[in-house]
Design a protein around this motif. Structure first.
Motif, PDB file in Angstrom:
ATOM      1  N   GLN A  47     -35.037  19.501  32.775  1.00 15.68           N
ATOM      2  CA  GLN A  47     -35.780  20.293  33.737  1.00 15.68           C
ATOM      3  C   GLN A  47     -35.775  19.615  35.107  1.00 15.68           C
ATOM      4  O   GLN A  47     -35.646  20.278  36.139  1.00 15.68           O
ATOM      5  N   GLN A  48     -35.902  18.291  35.113  1.00 12.38           N
ATOM      6  CA  GLN A  48     -35.868  17.570  36.388  1.00 12.38           C
ATOM      7  C   GLN A  48     -34.508  17.729  37.077  1.00 12.38           C
ATOM      8  O   GLN A  48     -34.431  18.069  38.263  1.00 12.38           O
ATOM      9  N   VAL A  49     -33.438  17.502  36.324  1.00  9.91           N
ATOM     10  CA  VAL A  49     -32.100  17.561  36.904  1.00  9.91           C
ATOM     11  C   VAL A  49     -31.788  18.976  37.369  1.00  9.91           C
ATOM     12  O   VAL A  49     -31.259  19.183  38.476  1.00  9.91           O
ATOM     13  N   LEU A  50     -32.115  19.969  36.563  1.00  7.32           N
ATOM     14  CA  LEU A  50     -31.829  21.356  36.927  1.00  7.32           C
ATOM     15  C   LEU A  50     -32.595  21.753  38.181  1.00  7.32           C
ATOM     16  O   LEU A  50     -32.045  22.369  39.102  1.00  7.32           O
ATOM     17  N   THR A  51     -33.874  21.393  38.243  1.00  8.93           N
ATOM     18  CA  THR A  51     -34.693  21.786  39.389  1.00  8.93           C
ATOM     19  C   THR A  51     -34.188  21.145  40.670  1.00  8.93           C
ATOM     20  O   THR A  51     -34.045  21.812  41.704  1.00  8.93           O
TER      21      THR A  51
ATOM     22  N   GLN B  21     -24.382  12.478  31.911  1.00  7.13           N
ATOM     23  CA  GLN B  21     -25.712  13.043  31.660  1.00  7.13           C
ATOM     24  C   GLN B  21     -25.889  14.342  32.434  1.00  7.13           C
ATOM     25  O   GLN B  21     -26.280  15.376  31.882  1.00  7.13           O
ATOM     26  N   ARG B  22     -25.598  14.294  33.721  1.00  5.54           N
ATOM     27  CA  ARG B  22     -25.817  15.469  34.563  1.00  5.54           C
ATOM     28  C   ARG B  22     -24.875  16.605  34.174  1.00  5.54           C
ATOM     29  O   ARG B  22     -25.267  17.766  34.135  1.00  5.54           O
ATOM     30  N   TRP B  23     -23.629  16.276  33.900  1.00  6.31           N
ATOM     31  CA  TRP B  23     -22.684  17.317  33.518  1.00  6.31           C
ATOM     32  C   TRP B  23     -23.096  17.970  32.198  1.00  6.31           C
ATOM     33  O   TRP B  23     -23.005  19.194  32.052  1.00  6.31           O
ATOM     34  N   ALA B  24     -23.559  17.165  31.248  1.00  8.94           N
ATOM     35  CA  ALA B  24     -23.972  17.718  29.952  1.00  8.94           C
ATOM     36  C   ALA B  24     -25.121  18.691  30.103  1.00  8.94           C
ATOM     37  O   ALA B  24     -25.229  19.668  29.348  1.00  8.94           O
ATOM     38  N   MET B  25     -25.992  18.467  31.096  1.00  7.46           N
ATOM     39  CA  MET B  25     -27.168  19.323  31.274  1.00  7.46           C
ATOM     40  C   MET B  25     -26.933  20.469  32.239  1.00  7.46           C
ATOM     41  O   MET B  25     -27.584  21.509  32.122  1.00  7.46           O
ATOM     42  N   LEU B  26     -25.997  20.318  33.193  1.00  3.32           N
ATOM     43  CA  LEU B  26     -25.785  21.346  34.210  1.00  3.32           C
ATOM     44  C   LEU B  26     -24.624  22.274  33.884  1.00  3.32           C
ATOM     45  O   LEU B  26     -24.612  23.420  34.334  1.00  3.32           O
TER      46      LEU B  26
ATOM     47  N   THR C 243     -11.166  17.520  48.710  1.00  2.00           N
ATOM     48  CA  THR C 243     -12.396  17.614  49.497  1.00  2.00           C
ATOM     49  C   THR C 243     -13.385  18.580  48.856  1.00  2.00           C
ATOM     50  O   THR C 243     -14.585  18.290  48.750  1.00  2.00           O
ATOM     51  N   VAL C 244     -12.897  19.736  48.430  1.00  2.24           N
ATOM     52  CA  VAL C 244     -13.790  20.738  47.841  1.00  2.24           C
ATOM     53  C   VAL C 244     -14.325  20.255  46.500  1.00  2.24           C
ATOM     54  O   VAL C 244     -15.501  20.460  46.175  1.00  2.24           O
ATOM     55  N   LEU C 245     -13.492  19.594  45.705  1.00  7.79           N
ATOM     56  CA  LEU C 245     -13.973  19.032  44.440  1.00  7.79           C
ATOM     57  C   LEU C 245     -15.076  17.997  44.699  1.00  7.79           C
ATOM     58  O   LEU C 245     -16.104  17.991  44.018  1.00  7.79           O
ATOM     59  N   ALA C 246     -14.871  17.141  45.685  1.00  6.31           N
ATOM     60  CA  ALA C 246     -15.880  16.123  45.998  1.00  6.31           C
ATOM     61  C   ALA C 246     -17.173  16.758  46.479  1.00  6.31           C
ATOM     62  O   ALA C 246     -18.278  16.342  46.086  1.00  6.31           O
ATOM     63  N   GLY C 247     -17.071  17.779  47.335  1.00  4.29           N
ATOM     64  CA  GLY C 247     -18.276  18.438  47.825  1.00  4.29           C
ATOM     65  C   GLY C 247     -19.043  19.129  46.716  1.00  4.29           C
ATOM     66  O   GLY C 247     -20.274  19.075  46.672  1.00  4.29           O
ATOM     67  N   GLY C 248     -18.320  19.800  45.818  1.00  5.51           N
ATOM     68  CA  GLY C 248     -19.001  20.459  44.704  1.00  5.51           C
ATOM     69  C   GLY C 248     -19.656  19.482  43.761  1.00  5.51           C
ATOM     70  O   GLY C 248     -20.800  19.682  43.324  1.00  5.51           O
ATOM     71  N   LEU C 249     -18.956  18.387  43.448  1.00  3.91           N
ATOM     72  CA  LEU C 249     -19.543  17.375  42.564  1.00  3.91           C
ATOM     73  C   LEU C 249     -20.786  16.759  43.192  1.00  3.91           C
ATOM     74  O   LEU C 249     -21.777  16.479  42.498  1.00  3.91           O
ATOM     75  N   SER C 250     -20.760  16.531  44.512  1.00  2.00           N
ATOM     76  CA  SER C 250     -21.914  15.921  45.164  1.00  2.00           C
ATOM     77  C   SER C 250     -23.148  16.799  45.059  1.00  2.00           C
ATOM     78  O   SER C 250     -24.260  16.302  44.912  1.00  2.00           O
ATOM     79  N   LEU C 251     -22.967  18.132  45.129  1.00  2.00           N
ATOM     80  CA  LEU C 251     -24.111  19.027  44.983  1.00  2.00           C
ATOM     81  C   LEU C 251     -24.687  18.962  43.570  1.00  2.00           C
ATOM     82  O   LEU C 251     -25.880  19.212  43.371  1.00  2.00           O
ATOM     83  N   LEU C 252     -23.860  18.640  42.601  1.00  2.00           N
ATOM     84  CA  LEU C 252     -24.340  18.486  41.223  1.00  2.00           C
ATOM     85  C   LEU C 252     -24.856  17.071  40.965  1.00  2.00           C
ATOM     86  O   LEU C 252     -25.312  16.781  39.856  1.00  2.00           O
TER      87      LEU C 252
END
Length: 386
Positions: free
Chosen positions: A142-146, A239-244, A369-378
């Motif tokens: 819940q913390q990571v998703l929020t 951890q983040r990938w498994a939850m997001l 660049t786009v892959l890095a930007g998307g990963l950073s948002l996650l």
């Protein structure tokens, strides 16, 4: 033509129809959606503008679609317009416009960098839609998703904030908005901090005056709690990938594939990070050969160019729907398209670097660049070496 160009083209067709007196609409919308055709559609792009305008025009959607189709057929860059379903307009681009899309995308990505796809479409959302409560004791998912939803909203201009509540002073389990509730503050998750160019959330400094408790809402999505101790089993990125990566109502990903560092082992996070690392390696290898990225001639890479062009609309949809999984799935598609293209970037054997190689390298740089930007948002890292 990029999706942004097509949006302006569709809006111009709407204004022409209103000016001609064919559509009796008081307020022309400021935005319309242009996206990839859904199943059953055709062409390069599609828009639901006719469905959006049918009610204010007091006409059937297909009739509105016919009106817009007539005015889109003579638009520069559009070769064909088909109407499907209840009134979707499917747009097929001319070959020269399709080829020029790569050039425009690369230019835009190079100008905007990690913030490619950011916008202000959600800048006018009311506070009640962007102020989230994270209660004390919320589980890790819940913390990571929020926090990730707040980052996505901020990337689209929404003034999103997260109010996190401290532990109660006198024991008991706190409930948001009840007496004995700890003082609210804005917080940031500890695992995998976003890239410096990603949207930031404010953090109150120790000893700073506490603001009055605002009216907050829980995240609309109710995440399925993890079925194992994610923090104990997986490293931070996994951890983040498994939850997001799964939708919030689905179970988190099982740990075994995420611990296998191989592209073919079912570890989708590895695939995305590996694609970014390959883009960085191609830039290094090209520099060793004495050339750099420059989009000097059009590149035939329709899947990769389409995935890059989709990125802004994916970010907007992920923010609107509070769905980080949409961004994660898009990064997978982008990574797959890039990995299928990467073998064409460097010269082979005794081949000399050419304008084609420089252009392919520029497209590879844009993908990284786009892959890095998307990963950073996650909140996931984008390693240059893997």
């Amino acid at each position: 033509m990029t999706p942004a160009d097509l949006t302006l083209t569709v809006l111009h067709a709407v204004r022409r129809a209103v000016g001609d007196g064919v559509l009796a609409i008081r307020d022309v919308p400021s935005r319309v959606t242009v996206e990839r055709p859904r199943p059953g559609g055709r062409g390069d792009w599609a828009t639901n503008a006719a469905l959006q305008l049918a009610r204010p025009a007091a006409l059937p959607p297909r009739q509105v679609a016919e009106v817009l189709r007539e005015r889109l057929l003579d638009a520069p860059g559009i070769e064909r317009v088909d109407i499907t379903g209840p009134g979707f307009l499917n747009l097929t681009l001319r070959p020269d416009a399709r080829a020029a899309a790569g050039r425009l995308l690369v230019q835009r990505v190079r100008e905007e960098g990690l913030r490619y796809g950011y916008g202000d479409a959600l800048g006018r959302l009311p506070e009640a839609q962007v102020l989230f409560a994270l209660p004390y004791g919320a589980d890790l998912r819940q913390q990571v998703l929020t926090h990730t939803v707040v980052a996505l909203l901020r990337s689209q201009g929404a003034p999103a904030r997260l109010v996190q509540h401290d532990a109660p002073r006198h024991g008991g389990t706190p409930q948001p908005g009840t007496p004995g509730h700890g003082a609210p503050h804005e917080g940031t998750p500890q695992a995998a901090a976003p890239h410096p160019d990603a949207p930031r959330h404010g953090t109150l400094q120790p000893g700073a005056p506490q603001p009055p408790a605002p009216h907050t809402q829980p995240l609309r999505l109710r995440p399925h709690p993890p079925h194992y101790d994610v923090a104990a089993v997986l490293p931070p990125d996994a951890q983040r990938w498994a939850m997001l990566r799964p939708a919030a109502h689905d179970r988190v990903l099982d740990p075994e594939p995420l611990l296998r560092l191989a592209e073919s082992a079912g570890n989708t996070l590895f695939t995305v990070q590996y694609a970014h690392a390959r883009a960085a390696a191609l830039l290094r290898n090209a520099a060793d050969l004495g050339y750099g990225p420059a989009y000097d001639e059009d590149v035939h890479a329709p899947e990769l160019i389409a995935a890059l062009g989709d990125h802004p609309s994916v970010l907007l949809a992920a923010a609107r729907q509070h769905a980080p999984d949409r961004l994660a799935r898009h990064l997978e598609a982008l990574a797959d398209a890039f990995l299928g293209f990467q073998h064409t970037v460097l010269p082979l054997g005794e081949e000399k670097p050419s304008a084609a190689h420089r252009s392919r390298l520029a497209l590879a740089e844009a993908a990284g660049t786009v892959l890095a930007g998307g990963l950073s948002l996650l909140g996931v890292s984008a390693p240059a070496h893997l």
